[in-house]
Design an enzyme around this catalytic site. Structure first.
Site, PDB file in Angstrom:
ATOM      1  N   ARG A 136      28.933  87.527  65.065  1.00 22.52           N
ATOM      2  CA  ARG A 136      29.157  87.360  63.629  1.00 22.52           C
ATOM      3  C   ARG A 136      30.612  87.094  63.267  1.00 22.52           C
ATOM      4  O   ARG A 136      30.886  86.534  62.208  1.00 22.52           O
ATOM      5  CB  ARG A 136      28.579  88.541  62.859  1.00 22.52           C
ATOM      6  CG  ARG A 136      27.043  88.465  62.855  1.00 22.52           C
ATOM      7  CD  ARG A 136      26.427  89.699  62.325  1.00 22.52           C
ATOM      8  NE  ARG A 136      26.729  90.780  63.244  1.00 22.52           N
ATOM      9  CZ  ARG A 136      25.902  91.732  63.575  1.00 22.52           C
ATOM     10  NH1 ARG A 136      24.717  91.770  63.065  1.00 22.52           N
ATOM     11  NH2 ARG A 136      26.264  92.678  64.410  1.00 22.52           N
ATOM     12  N   GLU A 164      27.452 102.891  72.220  1.00 20.11           N
ATOM     13  CA  GLU A 164      26.665 104.092  71.966  1.00 20.11           C
ATOM     14  C   GLU A 164      25.436 104.145  72.876  1.00 20.11           C
ATOM     15  O   GLU A 164      24.950 105.200  73.224  1.00 20.11           O
ATOM     16  CB  GLU A 164      26.155 104.133  70.508  1.00 20.11           C
ATOM     17  CG  GLU A 164      27.166 103.914  69.426  1.00 20.11           C
ATOM     18  CD  GLU A 164      27.533 102.449  69.207  1.00 20.11           C
ATOM     19  OE1 GLU A 164      26.696 101.655  68.755  1.00 20.11           O
ATOM     20  OE2 GLU A 164      28.683 102.102  69.523  1.00 20.11           O
TER      21      GLU A 164
END
Length: 152
Positions: free
Chosen positions: A39, A76
């Site tokens: 992005r 994560e």
């Protein structure tokens, strides 16, 4: 999610106006905008064009041609790798790193590490949205972070 901004040309133009104004007011010289896969590729090129400078790709491993520099980092949910072409920047060039969102800061930190390995000077990390509760800005220190929107 920046999808609503991308769908609305006026809103996307306003986003670019705000980012351009911030960068022009903050830095007398920027050599490149570096965008993070994927992005950052949507925001970085039009912003670089407005500033009259080039755009550099920082991609997921295996996506760039030619000799590359890579770095592994923790997410994560596991590990990932980013790459940059070795000739993307010259030592001492001034770069702003752009992405849509800063969460835990791992990807942005890895991108800054790649640029530093090539000798570039990272002026700032620039994002549209910062999720402050995840403390990504702390992982970027001492590099400055600029975010348009912050959520706790």
């Amino acid at each position: 999610d920046i999808s609503p901004l991308l769908k609305d040309p006026s809103a996307f133009g306003a986003l670019l106006d705000l980012l351009e104004d911030h960068l022009r007011a903050s830095f007398p010289r920027i050599d490149f905008i570096a965008g993070l896969d994927s992005r950052g590729f949507l925001i970085g090129p039009p912003l670089a064009q407005r500033l009259g400078i080039g755009f550099v790709l920082i991609r997921k491993k295996g996506k760039l041609p030619g000799p590359t520099e890579s770095v592994s980092y923790s997410l994560e949910y596991g590990k990932a790798e980013l790459e940059i072409q070795r000739d993307a920047v010259e030592p001492g060039q001034k770069v702003v790193v752009v992405d849509d969102l800063l969460a835990t800061g791992g990807t942005m930190r890895a991108a800054c590490e790649l640029l530093a390995r090539l000798g570039a000077h990272v002026l700032e990390c620039l994002v549209v949205i910062e999720l402050r509760a995840l403390r990504g800005a702390e992982r970027l220190r001492p590099l400055p972070l600029y975010s348009l929107l912050q959520y706790d």
